[in-house]
Design a protein around this motif. Structure first.
Motif, PDB file in Angstrom:
ATOM      1  N   VAL A 117     -36.170 -27.221-101.245  1.00 54.38           N
ATOM      2  CA  VAL A 117     -35.975 -26.545-102.525  1.00 54.38           C
ATOM      3  C   VAL A 117     -35.736 -27.568-103.634  1.00 54.38           C
ATOM      4  O   VAL A 117     -35.131 -28.614-103.399  1.00 54.38           O
ATOM      5  CB  VAL A 117     -34.801 -25.541-102.448  1.00 54.38           C
ATOM      6  N   SER A 118     -36.240 -27.236-104.815  1.00 58.95           N
ATOM      7  CA  SER A 118     -35.922 -28.023-106.009  1.00 58.95           C
ATOM      8  C   SER A 118     -35.077 -27.149-106.915  1.00 58.95           C
ATOM      9  O   SER A 118     -35.291 -25.944-106.998  1.00 58.95           O
ATOM     10  CB  SER A 118     -37.198 -28.457-106.734  1.00 58.95           C
ATOM     11  N   ALA A 119     -34.119 -27.759-107.570  1.00 63.08           N
ATOM     12  CA  ALA A 119     -33.257 -27.048-108.502  1.00 63.08           C
ATOM     13  C   ALA A 119     -33.140 -27.905-109.749  1.00 63.08           C
ATOM     14  O   ALA A 119     -32.885 -29.104-109.653  1.00 63.08           O
ATOM     15  CB  ALA A 119     -31.887 -26.794-107.891  1.00 63.08           C
ATOM     16  N   SER A 120     -33.333 -27.298-110.925  1.00 64.87           N
ATOM     17  CA  SER A 120     -33.388 -28.079-112.144  1.00 64.87           C
ATOM     18  C   SER A 120     -32.596 -27.433-113.266  1.00 64.87           C
ATOM     19  O   SER A 120     -32.584 -26.213-113.412  1.00 64.87           O
ATOM     20  CB  SER A 120     -34.858 -28.224-112.579  1.00 64.87           C
ATOM     21  N   THR A 121     -31.954 -28.284-114.057  1.00 65.17           N
ATOM     22  CA  THR A 121     -31.296 -27.840-115.282  1.00 65.17           C
ATOM     23  C   THR A 121     -32.148 -28.212-116.491  1.00 65.17           C
ATOM     24  O   THR A 121     -31.746 -27.955-117.618  1.00 65.17           O
ATOM     25  CB  THR A 121     -29.904 -28.490-115.446  1.00 65.17           C
ATOM     26  N   ALA A 122     -33.300 -28.824-116.267  1.00 65.72           N
ATOM     27  CA  ALA A 122     -34.118 -29.361-117.352  1.00 65.72           C
ATOM     28  C   ALA A 122     -35.545 -28.834-117.318  1.00 65.72           C
ATOM     29  O   ALA A 122     -36.491 -29.566-117.569  1.00 65.72           O
ATOM     30  CB  ALA A 122     -34.098 -30.880-117.283  1.00 65.72           C
ATOM     31  N   GLY A 123     -35.707 -27.594-116.966  1.00 59.99           N
ATOM     32  CA  GLY A 123     -37.036 -26.996-116.892  1.00 59.99           C
ATOM     33  C   GLY A 123     -37.431 -26.732-115.456  1.00 59.99           C
ATOM     34  O   GLY A 123     -36.932 -27.371-114.537  1.00 59.99           O
ATOM     35  N   PRO A 124     -38.334 -25.770-115.260  1.00 62.38           N
ATOM     36  CA  PRO A 124     -38.708 -25.360-113.900  1.00 62.38           C
ATOM     37  C   PRO A 124     -39.607 -26.360-113.179  1.00 62.38           C
ATOM     38  O   PRO A 124     -40.556 -26.878-113.745  1.00 62.38           O
ATOM     39  CB  PRO A 124     -39.432 -24.030-114.122  1.00 62.38           C
ATOM     40  N   ILE A 125     -39.266 -26.606-111.930  1.00 61.47           N
ATOM     41  CA  ILE A 125     -40.123 -27.373-111.030  1.00 61.47           C
ATOM     42  C   ILE A 125     -40.846 -26.337-110.176  1.00 61.47           C
ATOM     43  O   ILE A 125     -40.193 -25.530-109.507  1.00 61.47           O
ATOM     44  CB  ILE A 125     -39.291 -28.320-110.137  1.00 61.47           C
ATOM     45  N   PRO A 126     -42.168 -26.332-110.198  1.00 61.58           N
ATOM     46  CA  PRO A 126     -42.892 -25.304-109.443  1.00 61.58           C
ATOM     47  C   PRO A 126     -42.640 -25.397-107.940  1.00 61.58           C
ATOM     48  O   PRO A 126     -42.484 -26.487-107.397  1.00 61.58           O
ATOM     49  CB  PRO A 126     -44.361 -25.588-109.749  1.00 61.58           C
ATOM     50  N   GLY A 127     -42.625 -24.254-107.293  1.00 58.78           N
ATOM     51  CA  GLY A 127     -42.569 -24.213-105.839  1.00 58.78           C
ATOM     52  C   GLY A 127     -43.951 -24.463-105.267  1.00 58.78           C
ATOM     53  O   GLY A 127     -44.932 -24.603-105.993  1.00 58.78           O
ATOM     54  N   ASP A 128     -44.024 -24.519-103.952  1.00 53.30           N
ATOM     55  CA  ASP A 128     -45.296 -24.653-103.244  1.00 53.30           C
ATOM     56  C   ASP A 128     -45.230 -23.746-102.035  1.00 53.30           C
ATOM     57  O   ASP A 128     -44.792 -24.169-100.950  1.00 53.30           O
ATOM     58  CB  ASP A 128     -45.528 -26.110-102.850  1.00 53.30           C
ATOM     59  N   PRO A 129     -45.618 -22.475-102.199  1.00 50.76           N
ATOM     60  CA  PRO A 129     -45.508 -21.512-101.086  1.00 50.76           C
ATOM     61  C   PRO A 129     -46.242 -21.948 -99.818  1.00 50.76           C
ATOM     62  O   PRO A 129     -45.813 -21.620 -98.719  1.00 50.76           O
ATOM     63  CB  PRO A 129     -46.123 -20.234-101.658  1.00 50.76           C
ATOM     64  N   SER A 130     -47.311 -22.717 -99.956  1.00 51.92           N
ATOM     65  CA  SER A 130     -48.051 -23.138 -98.764  1.00 51.92           C
ATOM     66  C   SER A 130     -47.228 -24.060 -97.877  1.00 51.92           C
ATOM     67  O   SER A 130     -47.458 -24.147 -96.677  1.00 51.92           O
ATOM     68  CB  SER A 130     -49.356 -23.836 -99.165  1.00 51.92           C
TER      69      SER A 130
END
Length: 193
Positions: A117-130
């Protein structure tokens, strides 16, 4: 007591990002991008205290302080073109506090291990469902219980607030200009007369 003013917002952001958004567990590998800043330095300490293996990324002037917080590895700044292997990744958790362009945030997805998981306070980091990679962004919320836990950690010496400067309120405009230009070396507490 003056430095206590630096804890609520930054402390809650530092708590909620790794524990609520990323669901950090002991033993996990964590990359903290922007580790030398007000929130990032608290995340490093909280993650170390929780039993995580922390790689702290920021400018070299923060290295000694970050090592003092218990980071396993200190490097930086992050070169997104080098890829995750250059900093010991990929990581089970990536916590970002650095404001960059959306395309650079998207490159941070590669730093997250499969199922991580990525967690950000500075804009969204896209996930990678694959790959089972989840992305989450923080909107800090008030939480008295979390703040009490943070205060207890400060009182016990497990959490240190890094205040780089105390400035008079008359210099508030200059503080904002310096912050916008990236010139502040850490948290600045503004003092009323």
């Amino acid at each position: 007591m003056v430095d206590a003013a630096a804890l609520p917002l930054t402390g809650l952001a530092a708590w909620q990002t790794p524990f609520e958004l990323a669901e950090l567990k002991p033993g996990q590998t964590v990359l903290v991008n922007g580790a030398g800043g007000a929130v990032g330095s608290l995340v490093v300490q909280l993650a170390v205290d929780a039993g995580a293996h922390v790689t702290a990324v920021d400018a070299p002037q923060h290295a000694d302080r970050l090592r003092g917080y218990g980071a396993d590895r200190v490097t930086g700044p992050l070169d997104l073109t080098a890829g995750p292997g250059a900093v010991g990744g990929p990581f089970q958790v990536v916590v970002n506090h650095v404001r960059v362009a959306p395309e650079e945030l998207a490159r941070l997805t590669d730093y997250v291990a499969d199922g991580g998981v990525s967690a950000s306070t500075a804009g969204p980091i896209p996930g990678d469902p694959s790959r089972g990679v989840r992305g989450a962004s923080l909107w800090v919320r008030s939480d008295g219980a979390q703040l009490a836990e943070l205060v207890a950690k400060v009182d016990a010496g497990k959490l240190r607030i890094h205040v780089a400067a105390h400035r008079p309120v008359a210099e508030l405009a200059a503080v904002h200009e310096e912050a916008g230009a990236g010139l502040l070396p850490g948290k600045t507490v503004v003092l009323a007369p």
